[in-house]
Motif scaffolding. Sequence first.
Motif, PDB file in Angstrom:
ATOM      1  N   PRO A 228       0.806  -1.236   0.000  1.00 41.22           N
ATOM      2  CA  PRO A 228       0.000   0.000   0.000  1.00 41.22           C
ATOM      3  C   PRO A 228       0.836   1.282   0.000  1.00 41.22           C
ATOM      4  CG  PRO A 228      -0.543  -1.389   1.903  1.00 41.22           C
ATOM      5  CD  PRO A 228       0.502  -2.099   1.125  1.00 41.22           C
ATOM      6  N   GLU A 229       2.100   1.192   0.434  1.00 37.94           N
ATOM      7  CA  GLU A 229       2.970   2.374   0.444  1.00 37.94           C
ATOM      8  C   GLU A 229       3.976   2.373  -0.706  1.00 37.94           C
ATOM      9  OE1 GLU A 229       2.518   5.034   2.324  1.00 37.94           O
ATOM     10  OE2 GLU A 229       0.809   4.030   3.241  1.00 37.94           O
ATOM     11  N   ALA A 230       3.798   1.535  -1.693  1.00 38.11           N
ATOM     12  CA  ALA A 230       4.645   1.560  -2.889  1.00 38.11           C
ATOM     13  C   ALA A 230       4.072   2.628  -3.816  1.00 38.11           C
ATOM     14  CB  ALA A 230       4.666   0.198  -3.564  1.00 38.11           C
ATOM     15  N   LYS A 231       4.867   3.657  -4.046  1.00 45.03           N
ATOM     16  CA  LYS A 231       4.383   4.784  -4.846  1.00 45.03           C
ATOM     17  C   LYS A 231       5.515   5.352  -5.689  1.00 45.03           C
ATOM     18  CE  LYS A 231       1.009   6.676  -1.489  1.00 45.03           C
ATOM     19  NZ  LYS A 231       0.297   5.506  -1.309  1.00 45.03           N
ATOM     20  N   ILE A 232       5.150   5.950  -6.778  1.00 44.40           N
ATOM     21  CA  ILE A 232       6.090   6.806  -7.491  1.00 44.40           C
ATOM     22  C   ILE A 232       6.023   8.150  -6.790  1.00 44.40           C
ATOM     23  CG2 ILE A 232       6.557   7.982  -9.678  1.00 44.40           C
ATOM     24  CD1 ILE A 232       5.637   5.423 -11.081  1.00 44.40           C
ATOM     25  N   SER A 233       7.159   8.761  -6.592  1.00 43.35           N
ATOM     26  CA  SER A 233       7.240  10.010  -5.839  1.00 43.35           C
ATOM     27  C   SER A 233       6.184  11.016  -6.284  1.00 43.35           C
ATOM     28  CB  SER A 233       8.626  10.622  -6.014  1.00 43.35           C
ATOM     29  OG  SER A 233       8.627  11.973  -5.640  1.00 43.35           O
ATOM     30  N   THR A 234       5.478  11.543  -5.315  1.00 43.95           N
ATOM     31  CA  THR A 234       4.488  12.579  -5.600  1.00 43.95           C
ATOM     32  C   THR A 234       5.162  13.829  -6.145  1.00 43.95           C
ATOM     33  OG1 THR A 234       3.080  11.700  -3.847  1.00 43.95           O
ATOM     34  CG2 THR A 234       2.596  13.921  -4.600  1.00 43.95           C
ATOM     35  N   VAL A 235       6.336  14.153  -5.619  1.00 47.94           N
ATOM     36  CA  VAL A 235       7.087  15.313  -6.120  1.00 47.94           C
ATOM     37  C   VAL A 235       7.401  15.109  -7.607  1.00 47.94           C
ATOM     38  CG1 VAL A 235       9.311  16.514  -5.961  1.00 47.94           C
ATOM     39  CG2 VAL A 235       8.043  15.966  -3.876  1.00 47.94           C
ATOM     40  N   PHE A 236       7.831  13.914  -7.959  1.00 44.92           N
ATOM     41  CA  PHE A 236       8.117  13.588  -9.361  1.00 44.92           C
ATOM     42  C   PHE A 236       6.850  13.741 -10.202  1.00 44.92           C
ATOM     43  CE2 PHE A 236       8.305  10.492 -12.854  1.00 44.92           C
ATOM     44  CZ  PHE A 236       9.530  10.774 -13.428  1.00 44.92           C
ATOM     45  N   LEU A 237       5.752  13.161  -9.732  1.00 41.13           N
ATOM     46  CA  LEU A 237       4.492  13.217 -10.488  1.00 41.13           C
ATOM     47  C   LEU A 237       3.962  14.644 -10.616  1.00 41.13           C
ATOM     48  CD1 LEU A 237       2.681  10.062  -9.050  1.00 41.13           C
ATOM     49  CD2 LEU A 237       3.718  10.319 -11.315  1.00 41.13           C
ATOM     50  N   ARG A 238       4.056  15.423  -9.547  1.00 41.06           N
ATOM     51  CA  ARG A 238       3.577  16.808  -9.596  1.00 41.06           C
ATOM     52  C   ARG A 238       4.393  17.639 -10.590  1.00 41.06           C
ATOM     53  NH1 ARG A 238       2.961  18.077  -3.125  1.00 41.06           N
ATOM     54  NH2 ARG A 238       1.077  16.855  -2.753  1.00 41.06           N
ATOM     55  N   SER A 239       5.673  17.322 -10.719  1.00 34.71           N
ATOM     56  CA  SER A 239       6.526  18.099 -11.625  1.00 34.71           C
ATOM     57  C   SER A 239       6.341  17.694 -13.093  1.00 34.71           C
ATOM     58  CB  SER A 239       8.000  17.963 -11.229  1.00 34.71           C
ATOM     59  OG  SER A 239       8.466  16.665 -11.498  1.00 34.71           O
ATOM     60  N   LYS A 240       5.646  16.579 -13.315  1.00 37.76           N
ATOM     61  CA  LYS A 240       5.417  16.069 -14.668  1.00 37.76           C
ATOM     62  C   LYS A 240       3.946  15.692 -14.820  1.00 37.76           C
ATOM     63  CE  LYS A 240      10.115  14.347 -14.524  1.00 37.76           C
ATOM     64  NZ  LYS A 240      10.557  15.407 -13.666  1.00 37.76           N
ATOM     65  N   PRO A 241       3.055  16.680 -14.793  1.00 39.96           N
ATOM     66  CA  PRO A 241       1.617  16.398 -14.765  1.00 39.96           C
ATOM     67  C   PRO A 241       1.089  15.613 -15.959  1.00 39.96           C
ATOM     68  CG  PRO A 241       2.014  18.740 -15.107  1.00 39.96           C
ATOM     69  CD  PRO A 241       3.334  18.105 -14.835  1.00 39.96           C
ATOM     70  N   ASN A 242       1.745  15.660 -17.103  1.00 34.65           N
ATOM     71  CA  ASN A 242       1.271  14.933 -18.283  1.00 34.65           C
ATOM     72  C   ASN A 242       1.906  13.544 -18.401  1.00 34.65           C
ATOM     73  OD1 ASN A 242      -0.281  17.143 -19.067  1.00 34.65           O
ATOM     74  ND2 ASN A 242       1.486  18.082 -20.069  1.00 34.65           N
ATOM     75  N   TRP A 243       2.730  13.167 -17.452  1.00 35.00           N
ATOM     76  CA  TRP A 243       3.469  11.906 -17.500  1.00 35.00           C
ATOM     77  C   TRP A 243       2.531  10.688 -17.501  1.00 35.00           C
ATOM     78  CZ3 TRP A 243       5.325   8.076 -13.773  1.00 35.00           C
ATOM     79  CH2 TRP A 243       6.440   7.355 -14.217  1.00 35.00           C
ATOM     80  N   VAL A 244       1.402  10.797 -16.817  1.00 38.64           N
ATOM     81  CA  VAL A 244       0.507   9.646 -16.721  1.00 38.64           C
ATOM     82  C   VAL A 244      -0.659   9.709 -17.696  1.00 38.64           C
ATOM     83  CG1 VAL A 244       1.088   9.071 -14.343  1.00 38.64           C
ATOM     84  CG2 VAL A 244      -0.751  10.686 -14.790  1.00 38.64           C
ATOM     85  N   ASP A 245      -0.692  10.696 -18.560  1.00 40.92           N
ATOM     86  CA  ASP A 245      -1.798  10.799 -19.526  1.00 40.92           C
ATOM     87  C   ASP A 245      -1.543   9.983 -20.770  1.00 40.92           C
ATOM     88  OD1 ASP A 245      -3.302  12.415 -17.901  1.00 40.92           O
ATOM     89  OD2 ASP A 245      -2.392  14.240 -18.670  1.00 40.92           O
TER      90      ASP A 245
END
Length: 189
Positions: free
Chosen positions: A172-189
């Motif tokens: 449940p705590e395995a995550k891609i860094s939120t800081v990383f994701l916030r800095s690349k908002p289109n990365w998961v689209d």
Amino acid sequence: VFRMGKLVSKPFNCKNPKVIDYAWGNKKSDLLDIWLSAHCAFCITTGSGPDAVSEIYRKPTLIINNLPLGGWSTFAHTILCPKNLVWKKNKKLLSLKEYLENDYYHSEKYSQNGVEIVNLESSEIKEVVLEMEKRTTGRWEEKLEDKKMYEKVWKLYKKWNSFSKYHNFIHPEAKISTVFLRSKPNWVD
């Protein structure tokens, strides 16, 4: 903070008394390596292997500047901040789907497929370490947008053709860094 490592080329130049250059010191031992990894608040690593000791002892692990994305140890409490991958031809960042489509264990393969590997900047690493510190001390605040982004990440990740081969259990705590994701908002689209 303990800087660890078996073979290091030079001392870590830091004047902060709370940073110990254990890797350069003369008190190193294999037993102390294991003990430190088993008793740390969290481990920061590039995914070099010895970090598995922290995972075995169920210590949170921050994996930074790491590839391939498919090799991420999602069975443990890990936060991943991968290296940046950009297309050589236009310097555009690969999307999560493209990261998974270009999931190689050898750097030559990235190059052969037109992908350039770009290390994280020191400022990016600092922000991710601060994220991990806040997470482990209970001071990290997830936003609704973050939760939606994680849902997208896992949806795409689970569609990856090798997902079931490498990932049976997702901590449940395995995550891609939120800081990383916030800095690349289109990365998961």
